[in-house]
Write a protein that holds these residues in place. Structure first.
Motif, PDB file in Angstrom:
ATOM      1  N   ILE A 384       0.907  -1.366   0.295  1.00 30.62           N
ATOM      2  CA  ILE A 384       0.580  -0.062   0.223  1.00 30.62           C
ATOM      3  C   ILE A 384       0.237   1.384  -0.164  1.00 30.62           C
ATOM      4  O   ILE A 384       1.900   1.075   0.445  1.00 30.62           O
ATOM      5  N   GLY A 385       0.531   2.541  -0.570  1.00 33.47           N
ATOM      6  CA  GLY A 385       1.119   4.232  -0.008  1.00 33.47           C
ATOM      7  C   GLY A 385       2.438   3.583  -1.149  1.00 33.47           C
ATOM      8  O   GLY A 385       2.646   3.066  -2.231  1.00 33.47           O
ATOM      9  N   THR A 386       3.328   4.359  -0.775  1.00 33.63           N
ATOM     10  CA  THR A 386       4.005   4.497  -1.660  1.00 33.63           C
ATOM     11  C   THR A 386       5.101   3.019  -1.618  1.00 33.63           C
ATOM     12  O   THR A 386       6.008   2.938  -2.289  1.00 33.63           O
ATOM     13  N   ASP A 387       4.483   2.286  -0.306  1.00 35.99           N
ATOM     14  CA  ASP A 387       5.655   1.398  -0.486  1.00 35.99           C
ATOM     15  C   ASP A 387       5.401  -0.170  -1.139  1.00 35.99           C
ATOM     16  O   ASP A 387       5.677  -1.230  -1.530  1.00 35.99           O
ATOM     17  N   ARG A 388       4.481   0.659  -2.496  1.00 37.82           N
ATOM     18  CA  ARG A 388       3.955  -0.322  -3.875  1.00 37.82           C
ATOM     19  C   ARG A 388       4.952  -0.099  -4.855  1.00 37.82           C
ATOM     20  O   ARG A 388       5.013  -1.308  -5.230  1.00 37.82           O
ATOM     21  N   ILE A 389       6.285   0.923  -4.355  1.00 40.56           N
ATOM     22  CA  ILE A 389       7.199   0.445  -5.420  1.00 40.56           C
ATOM     23  C   ILE A 389       8.353   0.381  -4.709  1.00 40.56           C
ATOM     24  O   ILE A 389       8.645   1.757  -4.079  1.00 40.56           O
ATOM     25  N   GLY A 390       8.984  -0.781  -5.215  1.00 36.69           N
ATOM     26  CA  GLY A 390      10.349  -0.934  -4.609  1.00 36.69           C
ATOM     27  C   GLY A 390      11.339  -0.010  -5.536  1.00 36.69           C
ATOM     28  O   GLY A 390      11.544  -0.325  -6.595  1.00 36.69           O
ATOM     29  N   LEU A 391      12.665   0.727  -4.985  1.00 35.31           N
ATOM     30  CA  LEU A 391      14.005   1.051  -5.935  1.00 35.31           C
ATOM     31  C   LEU A 391      15.411   0.146  -5.706  1.00 35.31           C
ATOM     32  O   LEU A 391      15.387   0.150  -4.388  1.00 35.31           O
ATOM     33  N   ILE A 392      15.525   0.600  -6.931  1.00 38.04           N
ATOM     34  CA  ILE A 392      16.917  -0.143  -6.995  1.00 38.04           C
ATOM     35  C   ILE A 392      17.370   0.487  -7.679  1.00 38.04           C
ATOM     36  O   ILE A 392      17.359   1.803  -7.915  1.00 38.04           O
ATOM     37  N   ASP A 393      19.132   0.203  -8.315  1.00 38.15           N
ATOM     38  CA  ASP A 393      20.361   0.835  -8.779  1.00 38.15           C
ATOM     39  C   ASP A 393      20.326   2.296  -7.930  1.00 38.15           C
ATOM     40  O   ASP A 393      20.216   2.970  -8.325  1.00 38.15           O
ATOM     41  N   LEU A 394      20.747   2.113  -6.687  1.00 39.71           N
ATOM     42  CA  LEU A 394      20.774   3.556  -5.742  1.00 39.71           C
ATOM     43  C   LEU A 394      22.140   3.323  -5.309  1.00 39.71           C
ATOM     44  O   LEU A 394      22.313   4.795  -5.141  1.00 39.71           O
ATOM     45  N   GLN A 395      22.980   3.162  -5.903  1.00 35.06           N
ATOM     46  CA  GLN A 395      24.558   2.852  -5.506  1.00 35.06           C
ATOM     47  C   GLN A 395      25.414   4.415  -6.064  1.00 35.06           C
ATOM     48  O   GLN A 395      25.665   4.903  -5.594  1.00 35.06           O
ATOM     49  N   ASP A 396      24.413   5.006  -7.554  1.00 33.46           N
ATOM     50  CA  ASP A 396      25.203   5.888  -7.702  1.00 33.46           C
ATOM     51  C   ASP A 396      24.876   7.294  -7.129  1.00 33.46           C
ATOM     52  O   ASP A 396      24.190   8.738  -7.347  1.00 33.46           O
ATOM     53  N   THR A 397      23.674   7.240  -5.767  1.00 36.21           N
ATOM     54  CA  THR A 397      23.611   8.543  -5.602  1.00 36.21           C
ATOM     55  C   THR A 397      24.441   9.728  -4.963  1.00 36.21           C
ATOM     56  O   THR A 397      25.232   9.942  -4.865  1.00 36.21           O
ATOM     57  N   VAL A 398      23.539  11.547  -5.835  1.00 45.77           N
ATOM     58  CA  VAL A 398      24.497  12.516  -4.997  1.00 45.77           C
ATOM     59  C   VAL A 398      23.188  13.418  -4.811  1.00 45.77           C
ATOM     60  O   VAL A 398      22.371  13.623  -4.730  1.00 45.77           O
ATOM     61  N   ILE A 399      24.380  14.454  -4.509  1.00 45.79           N
ATOM     62  CA  ILE A 399      23.729  15.290  -4.230  1.00 45.79           C
ATOM     63  C   ILE A 399      23.689  16.648  -4.873  1.00 45.79           C
ATOM     64  O   ILE A 399      24.155  17.336  -5.006  1.00 45.79           O
ATOM     65  N   GLY A 400      22.819  16.901  -5.585  1.00 49.57           N
ATOM     66  CA  GLY A 400      22.314  17.677  -6.422  1.00 49.57           C
ATOM     67  C   GLY A 400      21.040  18.712  -6.502  1.00 49.57           C
ATOM     68  O   GLY A 400      20.147  18.378  -5.794  1.00 49.57           O
ATOM     69  N   PRO A 401      20.433  18.958  -8.099  1.00 51.04           N
ATOM     70  CA  PRO A 401      19.026  19.512  -8.263  1.00 51.04           C
ATOM     71  C   PRO A 401      18.303  18.163  -7.846  1.00 51.04           C
ATOM     72  O   PRO A 401      17.968  18.164  -9.103  1.00 51.04           O
TER      73      PRO A 401
END
Length: 508
Positions: A384-401
């Motif tokens: 339910i809610g936003t748990d209805r989508i799981g996120l993968i391919d996260l390793q290149d996360t940065v801080i930006g716009p």
């Protein structure tokens, strides 16, 4: 006759302890995991040593079909299996009368599209590729139900590959999955490889990230550093853990060996927010909700990870963004435009982008996942809610716009996003942010969205050509018309006239 012509292998690079039948089948599957197109695996041993048993287990594992009919090619000499990953040919040369007959069987042609397993390879004499892997199978002297395996090749890469697949099996044993079945899982465009691992408790996903000194060239490593791509799997653990702490669904990690680049994590399935090749609007709306949820929170620059250390997210700097956009000049322009990319043209391009990025310097900053699009957004039925989508391919996360991830989703590189759907999702995001964040600036976001969309599309146009030409993945060229249309759409947005005029010279 064949028994008298067994090849005596030179010094082997590995000999395994005797394996029982179940262990032999699993080991055959472990070898299937490292096979590449063009490989030749020679299975040597006396009659009854277990060559056919090993070959049959390997083929079934490679095909991901435990019930696949695998007849012995004793009379046909060769059996071809046309499989999704690549073709696999199974030879039995026991009845080969002359070595030259191997050429008539078309080994060379078959290796153009796949790999080959060869029983009784000794009978081919010197006609086999010199870099083949030889596996000599013999009965254990003390127990006829167990088999011994010895390995030899003139190609040192085989020793590394065999070592890696054994390393994975040892890692799984340490995680309580000694008897788990491993299957190849189609990966992404990166250096990482993925497997599904099925044990008594269900299925999980194993990522192998071999970022050793020899895994990539200096040029690739330099580019990764310039654009702040993660260089080991610590980022996977740190980013995923922090996302879960903030109420965003990311895979739970069950076990990891950070030094060897192995991560065993929760399997979130393979159903995405695309249905029958087309974007499913309601699922994309949930993805928008996730971005609103993320962009309404404060995210740390430094996060802890499992080994007790801390991981610091890099900035998505102007230098990194321009270096990524420059892939358009490096790969797309030489392929499709009759314009020489000289130093002057590159200076013009970089100055144009520097000015564009300075124009959005005041836009909202935060965590940018970087590849927030359909292949990495896995639909979770029953949640339910936003748990209805799981996120993968996260390793290149940065801080930006933060507008970057919105553009990544709304101009999805892997499916057709109509202008109407893009506009509807854009409005949903803006409305959601205005409700959640009193300081949200609609005009600032609009400018940032336009620039980030143009940057991402430029980058991907270059990447897709690079994947086709450098990495021999021509299927990516099929996405170019979509990306070209996205670029035209973005450049028609307000405030994009400078970029539109400049890019106009590269359009047919």
């Amino acid at each position: 006759m064949a028994q008298q012509r067994l090849r005596r292998l030179p010094a082997t690079f590995l000999e395994l302890e005797a394996l029982d039948e179940a262990e032999t089948r699993r080991f055959a599957g472990d070898i299937a995991m490292i096979l590449g197109s063009g490989d030749v695996v020679c299975l040597s041993g006396d009659l009854g040593a277990g060559k056919s048993t090993f070959a049959r287990a390997l083929i079934r594992s490679f095909a991901d079909d435990p019930d696949l009919e695998v007849p012995s090619p004793t009379f046909t000499l060769v059996q071809l299996y046309e499989l999704p990953r690549f073709d696999l040919s199974h030879f039995d040369l026991y009845r080969l009368e002359e070595p030259e007959e191997l050429e008539e069987l078309g080994l060379h042609d078959l290796l153009e599209t796949g790999a080959a397993l060869i029983e009784w390879p000794e009978l081919a004499e010197d006609l086999l590729p010199p870099n083949a892997l030889w596996i000599q199978i013999s009965e254990d002297g003390d127990n006829g139900e167990r088999r011994r395996f010895a390995f030899y090749s003139t190609d040192p890469e085989w020793e590394q590959r065999i070592g890696q697949t054994i390393e994975v099996r040892d890692f799984l044993k340490g995680a309580g999955l000694a008897a788990a079945e491993r299957r190849f899982l189609a990966g992404d465009a990166s250096l990482r490889t993925f497997e599904t691992v099925t044990g008594e408790s269900g299925k999980s996903v194993l990522m192998r990230w071999p970022f050793s000194k020899d895994a990539v060239s200096d040029a690739v490593r330099d580019y990764m550093s310039r654009v702040h791509l993660a260089q080991d799997c610590r980022s996977v653990l740190a980013i995923g853990s922090e996302l879960r702490r903030h109420g965003i669904r990311a895979p739970q990690v069950f076990a990891a060996d950070l030094e060897k680049g192995l991560v065993l994590s929760e399997d979130l399935g393979d159903e995405t927010i695309v249905v029958d090749g087309l974007p499913e609007p309601e699922r994309y709306r949930i993805a928008v909700d996730i971005l609103v949820k993320m962009h309404s929170q404060t995210w740390p620059r430094t996060v802890p990870h499992a080994d007790g250390g801390r991981y610091t997210l890099p900035d998505y700097s102007s230098e990194a963004l321009i270096a990524e956009a420059s892939l358009f000049l490096d790969w797309y322009v030489p392929e499709f435009c009759e314009i020489a990319v000289d130093a002057e043209l590159r200076r013009e391009f970089e100055l144009l982008w520097q000015n564009s990025l300075e124009g959005i310097a005041g836009a909202q900053q935060g965590w940018v996942l970087r590849d927030f699009h359909s292949p990495n957004l896995l639909w979770q039925c029953g949640a339910i809610g936003t748990d209805r989508i799981g996120l993968i391919d996260l390793q290149d996360t940065v801080i930006g716009p933060v507008a970057y991830d919105v553009a990544s989703l709304l101009l999805d590189a892997r499916t057709e996003m109509s202008p109407e759907l893009e506009a509807g999702l854009y409005d949903a995001y803006v409305s959601g942010m205005e409700k959640q964040s009193s300081g949200f600036d609609r005009d600032s976001f609009s400018r940032a969205y336009s620039v980030m969309a143009a940057q991402r599309v430029s980058k991907i146009l270059g990447i897709f050509v690079r994947l086709a030409r450098r990495d021999n993945k021509p299927a990516y060229l099929g996405h170019l018309p979509r990306m070209q249309a996205y670029l035209d759409r973005v450049l028609d947005r307000p405030g994009m006239s400078d970029l539109k005029d400049w890019y106009g010279r590269f359009r047919k």
